[in-house]
Each structure stands twice: as C-alpha cells, then as structure tokens.
Motif scaffolding. Structure first.
Motif, short mmCIF file in Angstrom:
data_model
loop_
_atom_site.label_atom_id
_atom_site.label_comp_id
_atom_site.label_asym_id
_atom_site.label_seq_id
_atom_site.Cartn_x
_atom_site.Cartn_y
_atom_site.Cartn_z
N GLY A 95 16.19 2.95 -3.24
CA GLY A 95 16.98 3.16 -2.05
C GLY A 95 16.29 4.45 -1.36
O GLY A 95 17.10 4.85 -0.55
N PHE A 96 15.20 4.81 -1.51
CA PHE A 96 14.68 5.86 -0.62
C PHE A 96 13.03 5.34 -0.58
O PHE A 96 12.63 4.75 -1.35
CB PHE A 96 14.85 7.06 -1.19
CG PHE A 96 14.19 7.31 -2.38
CD1 PHE A 96 15.16 7.36 -3.42
CD2 PHE A 96 13.12 8.30 -2.69
CE1 PHE A 96 14.94 7.74 -4.76
CE2 PHE A 96 12.53 8.67 -3.94
CZ PHE A 96 13.47 8.29 -4.99
N THR A 97 12.14 6.03 0.14
CA THR A 97 10.83 5.98 0.33
C THR A 97 10.31 6.77 -0.74
O THR A 97 10.03 7.87 -0.57
CB THR A 97 10.30 5.89 1.85
OG1 THR A 97 11.19 5.59 2.68
CG2 THR A 97 9.06 5.84 1.72
N PHE A 98 10.01 5.87 -1.88
CA PHE A 98 9.52 6.75 -2.88
C PHE A 98 8.06 7.35 -2.54
O PHE A 98 8.34 8.44 -3.29
CB PHE A 98 9.15 5.41 -3.91
CG PHE A 98 8.60 6.07 -5.26
CD1 PHE A 98 7.33 6.12 -5.70
CD2 PHE A 98 9.49 6.33 -6.24
CE1 PHE A 98 6.74 6.62 -6.86
CE2 PHE A 98 9.15 7.13 -7.66
CZ PHE A 98 7.74 7.04 -7.82
N ASP A 99 7.17 7.06 -1.84
CA ASP A 99 5.86 7.66 -1.71
C ASP A 99 6.14 8.90 -1.01
O ASP A 99 5.14 9.59 -0.83
CB ASP A 99 5.17 6.72 -0.86
CG ASP A 99 4.63 5.54 -1.56
OD1 ASP A 99 3.85 4.61 -1.13
OD2 ASP A 99 4.93 5.28 -2.79
N ASP A 100 7.31 8.98 -0.44
CA ASP A 100 7.50 10.45 0.36
C ASP A 100 8.01 11.59 -0.42
O ASP A 100 8.34 12.75 0.08
CB ASP A 100 8.22 10.08 1.43
CG ASP A 100 7.89 9.24 2.73
OD1 ASP A 100 8.32 8.63 3.68
OD2 ASP A 100 6.47 9.03 2.52
N TYR A 101 8.75 11.20 -1.70
CA TYR A 101 9.26 12.18 -2.55
C TYR A 101 8.51 12.60 -3.63
O TYR A 101 7.77 12.13 -4.15
CB TYR A 101 10.70 11.32 -2.91
CG TYR A 101 11.89 11.47 -1.76
CD1 TYR A 101 11.56 10.54 -0.64
CD2 TYR A 101 12.80 12.40 -1.79
CE1 TYR A 101 12.52 10.70 0.20
CE2 TYR A 101 13.67 12.41 -0.87
CZ TYR A 101 13.72 11.58 0.19
OH TYR A 101 14.69 11.43 1.07
N ALA A 102 9.00 13.75 -4.21
CA ALA A 102 8.75 14.44 -5.28
C ALA A 102 9.77 13.84 -6.23
O ALA A 102 10.76 13.77 -6.12
CB ALA A 102 8.57 15.85 -5.37
N ILE A 103 9.20 13.50 -7.58
CA ILE A 103 10.20 13.27 -8.81
C ILE A 103 9.91 14.33 -9.87
O ILE A 103 8.71 14.35 -10.34
CB ILE A 103 9.73 11.84 -9.16
CG1 ILE A 103 9.79 10.73 -8.07
CG2 ILE A 103 10.84 11.63 -10.50
CD1 ILE A 103 11.41 10.68 -7.54
N TRP A 155 12.37 15.79 -1.10
CA TRP A 155 11.36 15.58 -0.12
C TRP A 155 11.25 17.12 0.25
O TRP A 155 12.03 17.81 0.46
CB TRP A 155 12.26 14.83 0.91
CG TRP A 155 11.33 14.71 2.15
CD1 TRP A 155 10.45 13.56 2.19
CD2 TRP A 155 11.13 15.49 3.26
NE1 TRP A 155 9.86 13.61 3.51
CE2 TRP A 155 10.19 14.89 3.92
CE3 TRP A 155 11.86 16.51 3.72
CZ2 TRP A 155 9.74 15.25 5.35
CZ3 TRP A 155 11.39 17.27 4.98
CH2 TRP A 155 10.37 16.47 5.76
N PRO A 156 9.89 17.17 0.87
CA PRO A 156 8.69 16.24 0.47
C PRO A 156 7.99 16.67 -0.78
O PRO A 156 7.07 15.76 -0.89
CB PRO A 156 8.03 16.54 1.59
CG PRO A 156 8.23 18.12 2.09
CD PRO A 156 9.68 18.31 1.57
N HIS A 157 8.18 17.62 -1.56
CA HIS A 157 7.10 18.09 -2.57
C HIS A 157 7.90 18.88 -3.61
O HIS A 157 9.31 19.37 -3.47
CB HIS A 157 6.27 19.08 -1.59
CG HIS A 157 5.08 19.48 -2.45
ND1 HIS A 157 4.92 20.61 -3.72
CD2 HIS A 157 3.73 18.96 -2.39
CE1 HIS A 157 3.97 20.50 -4.16
NE2 HIS A 157 3.04 19.55 -3.30
N CYS A 158 7.27 18.92 -4.60
CA CYS A 158 7.94 19.48 -5.94
C CYS A 158 8.41 20.99 -5.80
O CYS A 158 9.42 21.45 -6.41
CB CYS A 158 6.75 19.60 -7.25
SG CYS A 158 6.66 17.97 -7.88
N SER A 159 8.09 21.88 -4.65
CA SER A 159 8.27 23.41 -4.62
C SER A 159 9.60 23.29 -3.80
O SER A 159 10.17 24.25 -3.67
CB SER A 159 6.94 23.86 -3.71
OG SER A 159 6.80 23.29 -2.63
N TYR A 160 9.75 22.07 -3.30
CA TYR A 160 11.40 22.22 -2.65
C TYR A 160 12.25 21.68 -3.56
O TYR A 160 12.13 21.21 -4.75
CB TYR A 160 11.25 21.19 -1.49
CG TYR A 160 10.38 21.60 -0.20
CD1 TYR A 160 8.96 21.52 -0.42
CD2 TYR A 160 11.23 22.13 0.80
CE1 TYR A 160 8.02 22.00 0.64
CE2 TYR A 160 10.16 22.63 2.12
CZ TYR A 160 8.74 22.60 1.93
OH TYR A 160 8.07 22.94 3.08
#
Length: 119
Positions: free
Chosen positions: A25-33, A99-104
C-alpha cells in the motif's frame, strides 16, 4: 497501507526466531521499516530499523550482536533474525514504516506478533 508482522512464538532462552514484516500500500523503497517491542508493563521501545533506500540500519544496544535486520525489496518484506534470545526479549513485536529514513518518526503501524522466551 498494511504492515503484517509474523513469526512470533514460544522459544527457549538461547534459541532463535525470525520475524517477518510484509508491507503493502505504499512505495516500499522510499520508506524505512522499524521493529518495536512492548513488554508487559513497559513502554514501547525501538529495536531495529532499516532504511530501504540506502540499506542503513539501526539497532538498540540491548539487541546489538544478537538481532539482524534485513530487507527483501522484491518482496516488500523486512526480516528480523533474533538469535541468542533471552527472557528479557519477551514482548509483542510490531513493525512500522516511516518516511524517509529511520531517524524520522513512523507513519504506519502494523499489528504485533508475540514473542515469548522461556528461561
């Protein structure tokens, strides 16, 4: 948006489990998990995180050297390999996407999977 965590269970101390987080449901490559956990009577804590775009990772001090996070971008899935488990690892484990990184901060959360480590 869906984040489905799976792979929890009951394991003896010293054992291993691998958790999976399947995302859609979202652009996986743009997100941190990220993986988080909450033990009974305790606050939720961050365990590990991976940024899908650059592969950078984060681990809580309590799991460094025992847990490994990885991402299969083709499957939109993140894994948390947990080795040398100890009773203190007992908790409900959640995965989340930010989005977009673990630090967020995390934007989306899934339901948890229970990990129980017996002594």
């Amino acid at each position: 948006v869906q984040l489905q965590a799976s792979g929890g269970g009951l394991v003896q101390a010293g054992g291993s489990l691998r958790l999976s987080c399947a995302a859609s449901g979202f652009t996986f490559d743009d997100y941190a998990i990220g993986w988080f956990r909450q033990a009974p009577g305790k606050e939720r804590e961050g365990v590990s995180c991976i940024s899908s775009n650059d592969g950078s990772t984060y681990y809580a001090d309590s799991v460094k050297g025992r847990f490994t996070i990885s991402s299969d971008n083709a499957k939109n899935t993140v894994y948390l390999q947990m080795n040398s488990l100890i009773p203190e690892d007992t908790a409900v484990y959640y995965c989340a996407a930010g989005w977009p990184h673990c630090s967020y901060g995390m934007d989306y959360w899934g339901k948890g999977t229970l990990v129980t480590v017996s002594s």
